[in-house]
Design a protein around this motif. Structure first.
Motif, mmCIF file in Angstrom:
data_model
loop_
_atom_site.group_PDB
_atom_site.id
_atom_site.type_symbol
_atom_site.label_atom_id
_atom_site.label_comp_id
_atom_site.label_asym_id
_atom_site.label_seq_id
_atom_site.Cartn_x
_atom_site.Cartn_y
_atom_site.Cartn_z
ATOM 1 N N VAL A 193 0.837 -1.199 0.000
ATOM 2 C CA VAL A 193 0.000 0.000 0.000
ATOM 3 C C VAL A 193 0.876 1.255 0.000
ATOM 4 O O VAL A 193 1.692 1.449 0.897
ATOM 5 N N ALA A 194 0.680 2.111 -1.002
ATOM 6 C CA ALA A 194 1.438 3.358 -1.088
ATOM 7 C C ALA A 194 0.680 4.525 -0.479
ATOM 8 O O ALA A 194 1.294 5.493 -0.017
ATOM 9 N N LYS A 195 -0.657 4.426 -0.466
ATOM 10 C CA LYS A 195 -1.465 5.530 0.066
ATOM 11 C C LYS A 195 -2.740 4.985 0.672
ATOM 12 O O LYS A 195 -3.362 4.083 0.114
ATOM 13 N N MET A 196 -3.108 5.550 1.830
ATOM 14 C CA MET A 196 -4.379 5.231 2.478
ATOM 15 C C MET A 196 -5.281 6.446 2.431
ATOM 16 O O MET A 196 -4.855 7.553 2.761
ATOM 17 N N ILE A 197 -6.524 6.243 2.026
ATOM 18 C CA ILE A 197 -7.557 7.268 2.131
ATOM 19 C C ILE A 197 -8.586 6.705 3.095
ATOM 20 O O ILE A 197 -9.262 5.712 2.790
ATOM 21 N N CYS A 198 -8.702 7.296 4.284
ATOM 22 C CA CYS A 198 -9.554 6.706 5.307
ATOM 23 C C CYS A 198 -9.965 7.753 6.334
ATOM 24 O O CYS A 198 -9.483 8.886 6.324
ATOM 25 N N SER A 199 -10.844 7.337 7.241
ATOM 26 C CA SER A 199 -11.329 8.231 8.293
ATOM 27 C C SER A 199 -10.623 8.018 9.619
ATOM 28 O O SER A 199 -10.429 8.959 10.385
ATOM 29 N N PHE A 200 -10.266 6.774 9.928
ATOM 30 C CA PHE A 200 -9.676 6.444 11.231
ATOM 31 C C PHE A 200 -8.360 5.692 11.027
ATOM 32 O O PHE A 200 -8.330 4.461 11.096
ATOM 33 N N PRO A 201 -7.263 6.418 10.795
ATOM 34 C CA PRO A 201 -5.996 5.732 10.519
ATOM 35 C C PRO A 201 -5.312 5.171 11.751
ATOM 36 O O PRO A 201 -4.471 4.279 11.642
ATOM 37 N N SER A 214 -3.402 -0.449 15.483
ATOM 38 C CA SER A 214 -3.030 -0.114 14.096
ATOM 39 C C SER A 214 -1.517 0.024 13.962
ATOM 40 O O SER A 214 -1.014 0.935 13.310
ATOM 41 N N HIS A 215 -0.781 -0.900 14.585
ATOM 42 C CA HIS A 215 0.675 -0.759 14.658
ATOM 43 C C HIS A 215 1.360 -0.883 13.298
ATOM 44 O O HIS A 215 2.406 -0.265 13.073
ATOM 45 N N HIS A 216 0.796 -1.644 12.374
ATOM 46 C CA HIS A 216 1.435 -1.773 11.066
ATOM 47 C C HIS A 216 1.336 -0.477 10.271
ATOM 48 O O HIS A 216 2.304 -0.058 9.629
ATOM 49 N N PHE A 217 0.170 0.166 10.322
ATOM 50 C CA PHE A 217 0.062 1.456 9.647
ATOM 51 C C PHE A 217 0.957 2.480 10.328
ATOM 52 O O PHE A 217 1.640 3.257 9.650
ATOM 53 N N ASP A 218 0.939 2.521 11.650
ATOM 54 C CA ASP A 218 1.789 3.468 12.386
ATOM 55 C C ASP A 218 3.242 3.356 11.943
ATOM 56 O O ASP A 218 3.913 4.363 11.658
ATOM 57 N N ALA A 219 3.751 2.132 11.890
ATOM 58 C CA ALA A 219 5.154 1.914 11.543
ATOM 59 C C ALA A 219 5.439 2.351 10.113
ATOM 60 O O ALA A 219 6.459 3.011 9.835
ATOM 61 N N ALA A 220 4.545 2.012 9.192
ATOM 62 C CA ALA A 220 4.751 2.372 7.793
ATOM 63 C C ALA A 220 4.675 3.880 7.584
ATOM 64 O O ALA A 220 5.458 4.470 6.837
ATOM 65 N N TYR A 221 3.726 4.521 8.280
ATOM 66 C CA TYR A 221 3.566 5.972 8.124
ATOM 67 C C TYR A 221 4.758 6.730 8.702
ATOM 68 O O TYR A 221 5.283 7.659 8.083
ATOM 69 N N ARG A 222 5.217 6.323 9.886
ATOM 70 C CA ARG A 222 6.345 6.996 10.526
ATOM 71 C C ARG A 222 7.633 6.795 9.727
ATOM 72 O O ARG A 222 8.527 7.642 9.762
ATOM 73 N N ALA A 223 7.708 5.698 9.003
ATOM 74 C CA ALA A 223 8.885 5.430 8.176
ATOM 75 C C ALA A 223 8.789 6.076 6.798
ATOM 76 O O ALA A 223 9.709 5.957 5.984
ATOM 77 N N GLY A 224 7.692 6.771 6.539
ATOM 78 C CA GLY A 224 7.509 7.439 5.261
ATOM 79 C C GLY A 224 7.217 6.504 4.105
ATOM 80 O O GLY A 224 7.409 6.853 2.940
ATOM 81 N N LYS A 225 6.699 5.311 4.424
ATOM 82 C CA LYS A 225 6.444 4.321 3.387
ATOM 83 C C LYS A 225 5.021 4.355 2.856
ATOM 84 O O LYS A 225 4.719 3.706 1.850
#
Length: 228
Positions: free
Chosen positions: A71-79, A84-95
């Motif tokens: 996933v390169a981009k998420m469009i959502c209401s509750f990230p 949600s540790h996998h999204f957190d890690a990917a987002y903080r890493a700029g992925k």
């Protein structure tokens, strides 16, 4: 035109390709098409833009798709939630890129995409950072933000049952985003617990007409364990 009835979840998602925008139904874990997502995990695709109510829970379904780097981009209401540790890690890493959309606006943007509406004004998010870069207008003394429709390449949706023409009925929360997502994409892929004969579903209870459904795969619900 009747939909294609796929033999497996893998066959149903075989059309998804790199860079696609994929609308995934469900409300958190409830109503999420887990088997379709698991099949997508096995495919060599990346750079997906995913539209969903949230950004995955725990280690399964959408969360696993994010963890796999597809996933390169998420469009959502509750990230962000407690698991949600996998999204957190990917987002903080700029992925992964994030576009936060208020829940009602998200639903209406998808509905607008399916209805062919070019955009709509809503008071939600007016005067907040979510309105930055968007057209705003004051109508009858109240501020509004112009929101654009969301359309996608593929929708992955879970319904309760389908008939031979792809007419769908849903179970509870799966109905929240599934019906509008089917209308807003080039190809709607739906997993159902049961396929019944055409005419076996009362027309009065059909939620998604088969004209909006392209692929159906039957994945029976797991049996409920009997109590001793």
């Amino acid at each position: 035109m009747s939909p294609k009835f796929a033999e497996s979840a893998a066959a149903a998602v075989a059309l998804v390709k790199d860079g696609d925008t994929v609308l995934i139904g469900g409300f958190g874990k409830a109503g999420q098409p887990v088997e379709l997502i698991e099949a997508l995990l096995e495919r060599d695709v990346s750079g997906l833009t995913v539209v969903n109510n949230n950004a995955g829970n725990g280690d399964e379904g959408l969360a696993a798709l994010i963890a796999a780097g597809k996933v390169a981009k998420m469009i959502c209401s509750f990230p962000r939630q407690h698991d949600s540790h996998h999204f957190d890690a990917a987002y903080r890493a700029g992925k992964v890129e994030l576009e936060v959309v208020p829940q009602g606006t998200l639903a209406e943007r998808i509905r607008a995409g399916g209805a062919g509406i070019g955009g709509f004004f809503t008071p939600t998010a007016y005067g907040t950072p979510l309105a930055e870069g968007k057209e705003t207008r004051v109508i009858d003394g109240r501020g509004y933000v112009l929101e654009s429709p969301i359309v996608g390449d593929v929708a992955l949706v879970k319904a309760l049952r389908s008939d031979g023409l792809g007419n769908l009925v849903y179970r509870k929360t799966a109905r929240n985003f599934g019906p509008i997502m089917c209308t807003a994409v080039e190809h709607a892929v739906v997993q159902v617990a049961e396929v019944v004969e055409t005419g076996a579903i009362d027309p009065e209870v059909i939620i998604t007409p088969g004209i909006f459904v392209d692929t159906v795969v039957e994945i029976p619900a797991p049996a409920t364990p009997k109590e001793d």
